[in-house]
Write a protein that holds these residues in place. Sequence first.
Motif, short mmCIF file in Angstrom:
data_model
loop_
_atom_site.label_atom_id
_atom_site.label_comp_id
_atom_site.label_asym_id
_atom_site.label_seq_id
_atom_site.Cartn_x
_atom_site.Cartn_y
_atom_site.Cartn_z
N GLU A 118 31.41 29.94 60.09
CA GLU A 118 30.27 30.45 59.34
C GLU A 118 29.45 29.31 58.74
N GLN A 119 28.25 29.64 58.29
CA GLN A 119 27.49 28.69 57.51
C GLN A 119 28.24 28.42 56.20
N LEU A 120 28.22 27.18 55.77
CA LEU A 120 28.90 26.81 54.52
C LEU A 120 27.85 26.54 53.44
N ILE A 121 27.92 27.32 52.38
CA ILE A 121 27.05 27.14 51.22
C ILE A 121 27.92 26.70 50.06
N LEU A 122 27.72 25.48 49.59
CA LEU A 122 28.49 24.95 48.46
C LEU A 122 27.73 25.21 47.18
N GLU B 79 32.88 11.34 48.82
CA GLU B 79 32.35 10.05 48.37
C GLU B 79 31.51 9.41 49.47
N SER B 80 31.40 10.07 50.61
CA SER B 80 30.61 9.56 51.73
C SER B 80 29.67 10.64 52.21
N TRP B 81 28.46 10.25 52.58
CA TRP B 81 27.43 11.22 52.97
C TRP B 81 27.85 12.07 54.16
N ASN B 82 28.62 11.49 55.11
CA ASN B 82 28.97 12.26 56.31
C ASN B 82 30.05 13.30 56.04
N GLY B 83 30.61 13.32 54.82
CA GLY B 83 31.53 14.38 54.45
C GLY B 83 30.85 15.73 54.31
N TYR B 84 29.52 15.73 54.23
CA TYR B 84 28.74 16.97 54.11
C TYR B 84 28.24 17.47 55.46
N GLU B 85 28.76 16.93 56.54
CA GLU B 85 28.23 17.28 57.86
C GLU B 85 28.23 18.78 58.12
N GLY B 86 29.26 19.47 57.72
CA GLY B 86 29.35 20.90 58.00
C GLY B 86 28.69 21.78 56.95
N VAL B 87 28.04 21.17 55.94
CA VAL B 87 27.45 21.94 54.84
C VAL B 87 26.00 22.28 55.18
N ASP B 88 25.64 23.56 55.03
CA ASP B 88 24.27 24.00 55.31
C ASP B 88 23.39 23.99 54.08
N LEU B 89 23.97 24.17 52.89
CA LEU B 89 23.18 24.18 51.66
C LEU B 89 24.09 23.83 50.50
N LEU B 90 23.59 22.97 49.60
CA LEU B 90 24.30 22.60 48.38
C LEU B 90 23.47 23.08 47.19
N VAL C 287 30.27 31.40 50.93
CA VAL C 287 29.90 30.72 49.69
C VAL C 287 31.17 30.15 49.07
N ILE C 288 31.18 28.84 48.83
CA ILE C 288 32.36 28.15 48.33
C ILE C 288 32.01 27.47 47.01
N TYR C 289 32.94 27.54 46.04
CA TYR C 289 32.74 26.93 44.73
C TYR C 289 33.73 25.78 44.55
N PRO C 290 33.43 24.60 45.08
CA PRO C 290 34.37 23.48 44.96
C PRO C 290 34.31 22.86 43.57
N HIS C 291 35.40 22.19 43.18
CA HIS C 291 35.40 21.45 41.93
C HIS C 291 34.66 20.13 42.17
N PRO C 292 33.81 19.71 41.23
CA PRO C 292 33.05 18.47 41.43
C PRO C 292 33.91 17.25 41.75
N GLU C 293 35.13 17.21 41.22
CA GLU C 293 35.99 16.05 41.47
C GLU C 293 36.33 15.88 42.95
N TYR C 294 36.28 16.98 43.72
CA TYR C 294 36.65 16.92 45.13
C TYR C 294 35.44 16.74 46.05
N LEU C 295 34.26 16.51 45.48
CA LEU C 295 33.09 16.29 46.33
C LEU C 295 33.26 14.99 47.11
#
Length: 634
Positions: free
Chosen positions: A135-139, A170-181, A160-168
Amino acid sequence: MSGWKVRGGSNFILLILLVSSFTLSASDLTTDLMLGFNGSIKLGSRAPVSVSLINSGKEISGELKLELKQGSLFQQELYTVTYSRKIELPANSRKRYFFVLPFKSFTLPLRVSITSADQRIFEREIDLKQHLSREQLILVLSRRISLDFLKAFSAEPARVIYPHPEYLPESWNGYEGVDLLVLHDISLAHIRPVQVRAIEEWLYSGGRLVITGGVHILSRDNSPIKELMPVELLGIEVLDRPGALELPEKLPVVDSRLISGKALLKEEDTPLIVRQKRGKGFIFFMAFDSSEAPLSDWPGKVALWQQMLSQESTGLYPDPGIEEKRGDAELLLSGLVKNPELKYPPHTVLLAFLLGYLGLQLLLIGGPLLKKRRPALKWLLVMSLSFLFAASGYYLFNQLLFREETALISLAVIEPSWQQGLARVKGELALISSCNRDYQLKIANKDTAVTQWLPGHKLKPAYSFEVRRQSDTAVLIVRMGELRARYFRLDTVIDLPIGGKIQEGDGIVTLRVENRSSFTISGAVLSARGSIFKIGALPPGVTKITTGSPLTGPAADGTVVSALIYGSNLQGRGGLESGMKEAMLESLRSRELADIMIIGWIKEQVLPIETEGSFLKRQNLSLVYLPINSDEVF
């Protein structure tokens, strides 16, 4: 005999104590793994992995490894990609380590292991199928689970996912699968500068960020995120029945002043919805909270969020299987491998050496100098000459002229952002060698995504490689084996500030461009709405002004631009550099040019790569491809 038994018993007891000590140290280590975002990973994309280690025993020093199998299990064509980091855990300590892994397949498990003093003290396999998401991932970063309604507004199935900020990441390519933040109703006191930088680089690469209004946004705790905002925050204002929203009641909003971007909706001088382009991505700022009354039932909410969710695809990444497809890189690098400059030894030098050897031998055997000499002496001289040439050949070819047995070729397409200081770098790396040995390539940017490119080969264990993070560098470790060439794709974001001002009026284009980077941009041209104007070389710190005549002339296609950029540079020199330029021209010809853009090339190494030992050839070339947003034309 009894003494031997005592010593043997003592040794046995000592062995038990050692094993017990090792078991204790292993049991004192607690691990906590977080895959993706709250355990969700989108198929075919990179995703963050965090490993938390709690050491309640003695000090542990070792290596943390994450191993992924790539390829096809059905066809038994597999190789291993290893990501590793050195770890230092003092007694009674806790540390968290972050990785970004490419999850191209969910068939085989992820293996996590820790080695200390040549002993494996921890090992675990994780079934990736349990974490798969199509599915589309909305953080959403929020204190409350209040934006689940976004699932209903998406044109595609969404989570729709509610991650804890500490687990965001640290590298830009970690958001590859994210459609919206979405940043909504949360204190970001614990978000680290490296995480903010990752979000900023992701935006330049095509990400989408929504910042919603509310009292929380004025908190000092959110100061790191304020750097990303397209507005200056002034305070809270209560609008009396805002006509722009067609709302028949009062609405508290964040009062702000527009810094950059475009106000899509405003009430008098107060921006309500702002869109700012960041590289290939977008930032949306909403001066209100659409999840709270009186906007919770506002009819315009659906259209507003659908607009943000239906922005055209980011185009961040290729198809998951692209590393095995034929592309520009294959045409480029496979041609370079065949280049005569990389053959060992060069034909001309080898021919001269053989002619010298044969000439002297003929002179000794049939020449007048040795006609009257004894045959034994003659053959002794011939054998001595053979030995002398063998020794000199070894020294000449192996020790003096051709000690470097390897070529390292890097080519890249750089896409800077006008006025915004960052640039996306997509590079191709070829390592060509005749030796069966390990190579370590230290890539200066630790957040560089490394993908292996396999030009038509069957996959096998020989294609395994390792990416080891050391301080601020990413170390690529490869073994050549029976392979003559290894190919890799590098993808990263770097600082490359290029800015200025472009004006258009009465059919005249005036460009003021300033190169604030540390690289020289050669052969730069301006392509503007059907015409091409020459800028020339742009050394670091230099500002140039170019004025173009009426916007008529040759069609600004890639062929015309490439001819103007390189001109006669491709003629005469030949060799490896010429082949690289030809390949870059082919890439440029196939590109669709923007209405207004600057194009040039950089010969320096944009992404520094350190290597151990020396190399036969080391060539670098980068194409600069800088579209200018029409909103920035005055």
